[in-house]
Design a protein around this motif. Structure first.
Motif, short mmCIF file in Angstrom:
data_model
loop_
_atom_site.label_atom_id
_atom_site.label_comp_id
_atom_site.label_asym_id
_atom_site.label_seq_id
_atom_site.Cartn_x
_atom_site.Cartn_y
_atom_site.Cartn_z
N VAL A 86 -2.24 -3.64 -2.56
CA VAL A 86 -2.75 -4.55 -1.58
C VAL A 86 -2.75 -3.96 -0.38
O VAL A 86 -3.83 -3.44 0.59
N ARG A 87 -1.57 -3.24 0.11
CA ARG A 87 -1.23 -2.76 1.31
C ARG A 87 -2.04 -1.20 1.56
O ARG A 87 -2.63 -1.04 2.52
N ARG A 88 -1.90 -0.71 0.57
CA ARG A 88 -2.79 0.77 0.52
C ARG A 88 -4.31 0.36 0.59
O ARG A 88 -4.85 1.18 1.63
N LEU A 89 -5.02 -0.26 -0.05
CA LEU A 89 -6.27 -0.80 0.24
C LEU A 89 -6.52 -1.37 1.71
O LEU A 89 -7.63 -1.00 2.09
N LEU A 90 -5.41 -1.95 2.25
CA LEU A 90 -5.81 -2.55 3.48
C LEU A 90 -5.64 -1.43 4.69
O LEU A 90 -5.84 -1.55 5.90
N LEU A 111 -2.49 -5.70 8.66
CA LEU A 111 -1.82 -6.97 8.43
C LEU A 111 -0.57 -6.82 8.00
O LEU A 111 0.04 -6.02 7.43
N ASP A 112 0.39 -7.73 8.71
CA ASP A 112 1.63 -7.78 8.12
C ASP A 112 1.73 -8.61 6.76
O ASP A 112 1.17 -9.77 6.83
N LEU A 113 2.37 -8.11 6.12
CA LEU A 113 2.59 -8.60 4.64
C LEU A 113 3.89 -9.08 4.29
O LEU A 113 4.92 -8.39 4.20
#
Length: 304
Positions: free
Chosen positions: A133-137, A164-166
């Motif tokens: 998720v983080r990489r895609l964002l 975005l903060d996850l």
């Protein structure tokens, strides 16, 4: 940095509903926006009348201009992380700087856990899914050949202009260390101020060991408050269910019986470095408007 120097923010969490998902959710969203409440958070509960959290975020974003919107928490293992990333990117494009995702390992109730099948150990799936998720964002194109997920030149658009903060939930030591290693913040549930302060230290130490940092004011907790009109039977029920969830702790220490006690607990949490709060009614309030009025009068002024 002391608690008094940090940015304290207090939002509302969608709790048990009484009149139905459409009426209660509309009252909540419109009522929070009208009162200038900081944020509104939606749980991930399949087996109740709660609206699915990412659907709720999209619907609420379209009705509001200022209200921040969070998931508290959404179960990540069992969801396609590429689809989740696209959902979050789309929400961030439609409501910039207002989307606050928090992920969790599994549903709170065992009966819902089979609804989230995973291809391996749940904790390992969560960690890899969060990485995806983080990489895609944040990356233009992602190639990822992992243990559970495979992507080749995958793209999510539009990517958020601001990452975005996850955040993650969790309380056991392994979950806290995971926050330090991988997440941008922590949102607890069913914890005392002393437990939260200790957990904060564990997270910060894990982050330091991983060569990273969780920002000083990125530590939060859910806070259950009994509505003023809660019946004796409802109080007994919520105390019993809380005791089942935390059998090692007196349930009365985890639930504020009124706004005065809630304000006291907020102060104790802030003293321990916890500055973000999601206030939920412990039982369905007789009137959401009255609950929001009490919150706006008694807790919102505690923000800094």
């Amino acid at each position: 940095m002391s608690g008094s120097e940090l940015k304290v923010r207090i939002g509302i969490g969608a709790g048990p509903i009484d009149r139905g998902p459409a009426e209660d959710t509309t009252t909540l969203v419109d009522g929070c926006e009208r009162r200038g409440i900081d944020s509104l958070w939606f749980p991930d509960r399949i087996a109740t009348d709660a609206v699915e959290p990412l659907v709720a975020l999209g619907w609420a974003a379209g009705r509001t201009e200022h209200l921040k919107l969070g998931t508290g928490v959404v179960v990540l293992p069992g969801r396609n992380p590429a689809v989740v990333a696209h959902q979050l990117a789309s929400l961030a494009a439609l409501a910039p700087k207002r989307i606050l995702p928090v992920f969790g390992l599994q549903p709170a109730t065992p009966s819902e856990r089979t609804a989230y099948p995973v291809p391996g150990p749940r904790a390992a799936v969560l960690e890899e899914a969060l990485e995806v998720v983080r990489r895609l964002l944040t990356e233009e194109s992602v190639t990822h050949h992992g243990r559970f997920f495979t992507l080749d030149d995958a793209v999510v658009a539009p990517r958020p202009a601001r990452p975005l903060d996850l955040w993650l939930g969790g309380l056991v030591p392994a979950a806290l260390r995971r926050v330090g290693r991988l997440a941008d913040g922590w949102l607890a549930s069913f914890v005392t101020p002393a437990e939260a302060a200790t957990a904060r230290t564990v997270i910060a130490e894990a982050a330091d060991a991983a060569g990273r940092e969780v920002e000083e004011d990125h530590y939060g907790t859910n806070l259950l408050v009994l509505p003023p009109d809660a019946t004796e039977d409802a109080v007994d029920h919520v105390l019993a269910s809380t005791a089942k969830r935390r059998p090692d702790t007196d349930p009365a220490t985890l639930i504020a019986r009124d706004w005065t006690e809630a304000a006291r607990l907020v102060g104790e949490f802030v003293d321990g470095g916890i500055t973000k709060f999601v206030v939920r009614p412990a039982t369905a309030p007789g009137s959401w408007d009255e609950f929001l009025d009490g919150f706006a009068a008694e807790l919102a002024p505690l923000q800094t």
